[in-house]
Write a protein that holds these residues in place. Sequence first.
Motif, PDB file in Angstrom:
ATOM      1  N   LEU A  27       0.820  -1.208   0.000  1.00 13.55           N
ATOM      2  CA  LEU A  27       0.000   0.000   0.000  1.00 13.55           C
ATOM      3  C   LEU A  27       0.859   1.265   0.000  1.00 13.55           C
ATOM      4  N   SER A  28       0.519   2.198  -0.873  1.00 16.47           N
ATOM      5  CA  SER A  28       1.228   3.482  -0.906  1.00 16.47           C
ATOM      6  C   SER A  28       0.709   4.367   0.223  1.00 16.47           C
ATOM      7  N   ASN A  29       1.436   5.433   0.487  1.00 18.82           N
ATOM      8  CA  ASN A  29       1.013   6.381   1.509  1.00 18.82           C
ATOM      9  C   ASN A  29      -0.334   7.017   1.143  1.00 18.82           C
ATOM     10  N   VAL A  30      -0.538   7.260  -0.152  1.00 16.55           N
ATOM     11  CA  VAL A  30      -1.798   7.839  -0.625  1.00 16.55           C
ATOM     12  C   VAL A  30      -2.948   6.867  -0.364  1.00 16.55           C
ATOM     13  N   GLN A  31      -2.749   5.583  -0.676  1.00 13.86           N
ATOM     14  CA  GLN A  31      -3.793   4.579  -0.429  1.00 13.86           C
ATOM     15  C   GLN A  31      -4.135   4.494   1.050  1.00 13.86           C
ATOM     16  N   LYS A  32      -3.102   4.522   1.895  1.00 11.21           N
ATOM     17  CA  LYS A  32      -3.335   4.439   3.346  1.00 11.21           C
ATOM     18  C   LYS A  32      -4.116   5.651   3.846  1.00 11.21           C
ATOM     19  N   TYR A  33      -3.739   6.826   3.370  1.00  8.88           N
ATOM     20  CA  TYR A  33      -4.444   8.049   3.759  1.00  8.88           C
ATOM     21  C   TYR A  33      -5.909   7.975   3.318  1.00  8.88           C
ATOM     22  N   ASN A  34      -6.154   7.615   2.057  1.00  9.87           N
ATOM     23  CA  ASN A  34      -7.529   7.550   1.538  1.00  9.87           C
ATOM     24  C   ASN A  34      -8.374   6.546   2.314  1.00  9.87           C
ATOM     25  N   GLU A  35      -7.792   5.395   2.647  1.00  7.06           N
ATOM     26  CA  GLU A  35      -8.532   4.389   3.406  1.00  7.06           C
ATOM     27  C   GLU A  35      -8.833   4.887   4.817  1.00  7.06           C
ATOM     28  N   TYR A  36      -7.877   5.594   5.398  1.00  3.74           N
ATOM     29  CA  TYR A  36      -8.088   6.160   6.734  1.00  3.74           C
ATOM     30  C   TYR A  36      -9.272   7.121   6.713  1.00  3.74           C
ATOM     31  N   VAL A  37      -9.286   8.022   5.730  1.00  5.89           N
ATOM     32  CA  VAL A  37     -10.373   9.007   5.610  1.00  5.89           C
ATOM     33  C   VAL A  37     -11.708   8.284   5.436  1.00  5.89           C
ATOM     34  N   TYR A  38     -11.735   7.304   4.543  1.00  6.03           N
ATOM     35  CA  TYR A  38     -12.989   6.602   4.244  1.00  6.03           C
ATOM     36  C   TYR A  38     -13.535   5.863   5.464  1.00  6.03           C
ATOM     37  N   THR A  39     -12.670   5.133   6.158  1.00  8.25           N
ATOM     38  CA  THR A  39     -13.155   4.326   7.285  1.00  8.25           C
ATOM     39  C   THR A  39     -13.411   5.176   8.525  1.00  8.25           C
ATOM     40  N   ARG A  40     -12.526   6.101   8.845  1.00 14.82           N
ATOM     41  CA  ARG A  40     -12.670   6.843  10.093  1.00 14.82           C
ATOM     42  C   ARG A  40     -13.812   7.856  10.062  1.00 14.82           C
ATOM     43  N   LEU A  41     -14.087   8.455   8.904  1.00 15.45           N
ATOM     44  CA  LEU A  41     -15.205   9.395   8.835  1.00 15.45           C
ATOM     45  C   LEU A  41     -16.535   8.693   9.095  1.00 15.45           C
ATOM     46  N   ARG A  42     -16.595   7.392   8.863  1.00 17.17           N
ATOM     47  CA  ARG A  42     -17.827   6.631   9.069  1.00 17.17           C
ATOM     48  C   ARG A  42     -18.101   6.358  10.554  1.00 17.17           C
TER      49      ARG A  42
END
Length: 200
Positions: A117-132
């Motif tokens: 996983l790239s840093n961008v992928q990790k950031y995007n996944e963090y935003v998607y899961t944590r905002l929920r």
Amino acid sequence: PHLSAYSLTLEEKTTLAYLINKGLAKQPDENEAIIQYNMLTSFMDGHNYKHYEISNFAKEGFFSNHNTAYWKDKPYLGLGPSAHSYNLISRQWNVSNTTKYIKQINAGIVPAEIEELSNVQKYNEYVYTRLRTSWGANQREMAGKYGKAFSVFFRTAINKYVSRGQVYQDNSCFKLTGEGMLYADAIASDCFYTQKTDER
């Protein structure tokens, strides 16, 4: 003590999809779904359930340990055919065929595919899961995990939703309001870092 409630997603090649296509059943109504969702959240709140993720409610002490690991970016190990694992750096999934899985194990081969996983992928996944979740997306945590540039980008992107009343700030955390939960996917995707972001 725990309830998961998901809005109906109409899938192709299902009986319901067939009936709708034949005019024998009605397409699920989005406005009705919103009314039902608001009734559900109000009812659960009135019975002392914590609305800790968009589709999940629980009494104190009964949050799902399994799903919380995903939402809080914790490592997990999956054993057996089709099992998934995550070590904070990469994700892997084992082959689904049991016979093939056993043969590869016996041959000393790891029966899995791995995605770094790239840093961008990790950031995007963090935003998607944590905002929920009720924990929200923590800007300070973001900066520590992915770098300050990502936390600054996130803050800029999320501001318009704060001004619309769909997101509120709780110290360094940004959390969806009741209305914001209805638009969670759109809000999260607007905060994703993509190739188009670099072209702005």
